[in-house]
Design a protein around this motif. Structure first.
Motif, PDB file in Angstrom:
ATOM      1  N   ASN A 115       3.877  -2.092   8.148  1.00  0.00           N
ATOM      2  CA  ASN A 115       4.715  -0.916   8.458  1.00  0.00           C
ATOM      3  C   ASN A 115       4.762  -0.612   9.953  1.00  0.00           C
ATOM      4  N   GLU A 149       1.908   0.759  17.920  1.00  0.00           N
ATOM      5  CA  GLU A 149       1.296   1.835  18.696  1.00  0.00           C
ATOM      6  C   GLU A 149       0.106   1.352  19.520  1.00  0.00           C
ATOM      7  N   TYR A 150      -0.338   0.105  19.289  1.00  0.00           N
ATOM      8  CA  TYR A 150      -1.465  -0.398  20.065  1.00  0.00           C
ATOM      9  C   TYR A 150      -0.956  -1.124  21.297  1.00  0.00           C
ATOM     10  N   LYS A 168      -1.342  -3.173   8.745  1.00  0.00           N
ATOM     11  CA  LYS A 168      -0.647  -2.283   9.672  1.00  0.00           C
ATOM     12  C   LYS A 168       0.563  -2.959  10.313  1.00  0.00           C
ATOM     13  N   ARG A 170       8.600   2.925   7.944  1.00  0.00           N
ATOM     14  CA  ARG A 170       7.303   3.533   7.661  1.00  0.00           C
ATOM     15  C   ARG A 170       7.346   4.435   6.444  1.00  0.00           C
ATOM     16  N   LEU A 207       2.659  -0.175  12.322  1.00  0.00           N
ATOM     17  CA  LEU A 207       1.761   0.703  13.066  1.00  0.00           C
ATOM     18  C   LEU A 207       1.159  -0.033  14.258  1.00  0.00           C
TER      19      LEU A 207
END
Lengths: 252, 297
Positions: free
Chosen positions: A52, A57-58, A49, A85, A54
């Motif tokens: 790309n 988002e965390y 992750k 992405r 991702l």
């Protein structure tokens, strides 16, 4: 390796105070299947992750180091997140069809980027569904909700949906773990067909699956890359003690 | 046959649950039947359409046209929901999708307390704040003159009242959207806002619709706070700056007071029956739309 598709240098990643990825250096070759194996919680999915972004988002994620795709930096850049992405699509553990019809699931990526005229959508959707070997099964019910498909069909739909935005890279996070044997086989076969045109990075827990389809294998343990090499070498002649132990199943 | 203690307890607990369910169903039917029986004398005097669609409310001469009350209730409910629904949706999206998780943890008890405040407090607050605000600021801005006890004031107070109630449901609904579903959309190159709009909100739509439906039911039946600020004048309101007289206020103000007038208590029971039916109706609509929408999410 000349001309790696993805180049990861000195990647460190913390989530809050936990050190998840430790000094990762990798060169992932283009148009091959690279499989990441390792025990649960070793950072495989996080690594995937991160490629790309991702992980953005965390909350509480901090990373350092660099990741490039085709020589272009993706980690330390503010712009072009959506492009990154689209270039590196994700196929997740369980299929997550979007809350819309089968047709619109595939057309979603094209619609949101505003690249396709309505009239051009239909042949494109058909082409993509054929690529994912799903067309024959759904051609008479394209307007049905995607949730009405079986899990195996949904995963192939997710593949078609991901291919729609013309990625170079397919990131797959245990894509067959929720599927029955036949559907798993269909996905594996698809990957092998696609690997000529796409760079596929797949996380798996199933060693046999890795043996079947991997061109290259990465073995991770506690956030570190222990061993990386061609599948042939990796399985026949593992270098590291931990790899040997993992492959022979005496790992703890 | 011998029963062990264990089995007897098992049997008892099962029957106890059946009894609980039966009680709920019976109570529901019982209320409806009693209201109908009590209201029925009015039906002998006047046709149902006269009662529902005539504004001729003259209890002393046996005329029970309820249009003024029904329109007032609808008007106030419409204003309340039109204001609160979009506010709740945006607030819920912000709290669940954008804000730091700590903010949500901080807000949750605040929302719960607001939802639990007795409605008479909202009524008093309405008289102190909303009524003067309407008479001094909003009405003059539209070139109207009023003492502030209006449909609009009631709608505003009611909107504030049902916001915490609706917001709570919407937060739960939006929170239940799986992260992986959002990631699927983001992985396709959607922006965060596109993901919220096309995936998160769409996936939660049945839940959002039911939150609004329940909000409508609650708004329609709210009595005290509305009664305190609506003005309670029996007339079909022509605009929001006129006073209204919603159905629950009619019942609360008059039951037990005007019982010497023939048929008056029956008319009030009929008003209660109308309320009962309308609330059921909105619930059913909310539920059937949920079933239809769920197919697509």
């Amino acid at each position: 390796m000349n001309n790696p598709k993805i180049k990861i240098q000195g990647l460190d990643l913390h989530i809050h105070k936990q050190h998840i990825l430790k000094g990762i250096n990798l060169e992932i070759p283009a148009n091959k299947i690279t499989v990441i194996i390792g025990p649960s919680g070793c950072g495989k999915t996080t690594l995937l992750k991160t490629i790309n972004r991702l992980t953005d988002e965390y909350s509480g994620v901090k990373h350092s180091g660099s990741i490039t795709i085709d020589g272009i930096e993706v980690l330390n850049t503010r712009n072009g997140l959506t492009e990154i992405r689209q270039k590196a699509g994700l196929l997740s553990q369980r299929p997550y069809p979007l809350p819309m019809s089968i047709f619109n699931n595939v057309a979603y990526g094209l619609k949101i980027s505003g690249r396709k005229r309505k009239s051009a959508l239909r042949p494109r959707v058909e082409h993509l569904l054929r690529m994912a070997s799903l067309w024959e099964e759904v051609k008479d019910r394209l307007n049905d909700p995607a949730a009405s498909l079986s899990i195996g069909q949904q995963q192939r739909l997710c593949l078609a949906r991901g291919l729609a935005v013309n990625p170079d890279i397919i990131l797959a996070d245990e894509p067959t773990s929720a599927l029955d044997p036949l559907s798993s086989q269909a996905i594996e076969q698809k990957f092998q067909e696609l690997s000529g045109q796409y760079t596929i990075v797949m996380v798996t827990h199933i060693l046999r699956q890795a043996r079947r389809i991997a061109d290259y294998v990465i073995f991770m343990y506690l956030g570190e890359v222990i061993e990386f090499g061609s599948a042939e070498e990796f399985f026949s002649n593992p270098k590291h003690e931990k790899t040997k132990a993992y492959l022979s199943g005496v790992f703890n | 046959m011998r029963f062990s203690k264990r089995k007897i307890l098992d049997l008892l607990s099962a029957y106890w649950m059946y009894a609980g369910i039966a009680l709920v169903v019976i109570l529901f039917g019982f209320i409806g039947v009693v209201l109908f029986i009590k209201a029925s004398p009015v039906f002998y005097e006047q046709s149902v359409s006269d009662i529902l669609f005539s504004d001729d409310w003259k209890p002393l001469s046996g005329k029970f046209g309820m249009l003024a009350f029904i329109i007032s209730s609808l008007y106030i409910t419409l204003i309340a929901v039109a204001i609160s629904a979009p506010v709740c949706l945006l607030a819920a999206i912000f709290l669940t999708q954008y804000a730091d998780r700590r903010l949500l943890t901080l807000m949750q008890p605040v929302i719960d307390i607001l939802a639990g405040l007795p409605s008479v407090i909202y009524g008093v607050w309405g008289i102190i704040v909303i009524v003067p605000f309407v008479s001094d600021v909003i009405a003059p801005a539209f070139g109207r003159e009023t003492n502030g006890y209006t449909i609009l004031s009631a709608g505003l107070v009611l909107a504030v009242m049902i916001i915490p109630f609706m917001l709570n449901i919407m937060i739960e609904v939006l929170r239940s959207v799986p992260t992986d579903l959002k990631e699927a959309s983001l992985s396709l190159g959607a922006t965060y806002w596109q993901t919220i709009k096309y995936v998160v909100v769409k996936k939660s739509f049945p839940g959002i619709a039911s939150a609004i439906g329940l909000g409508v039911s609650r708004a329609f039946g709210e009595t005290i706070a509305v009664l305190m600020v609506a003005g309670n004048v029996t007339r079909v309101p022509e605009n929001v700056f006129q006073p209204g007289y919603p159905l629950p206020a009619l019942i609360a103000n008059n039951y037990g007071e005007m019982m010497s007038i023939p048929l008056y208590d029956s008319a009030l029971m009929l008003a209660a029956l109308v309320l009962f039916v309308v609330v059921i109706f909105f619930n059913l609509i909310a539920r059937s739309s949920i079933i239809r929408l769920e197919k697509y999410s």
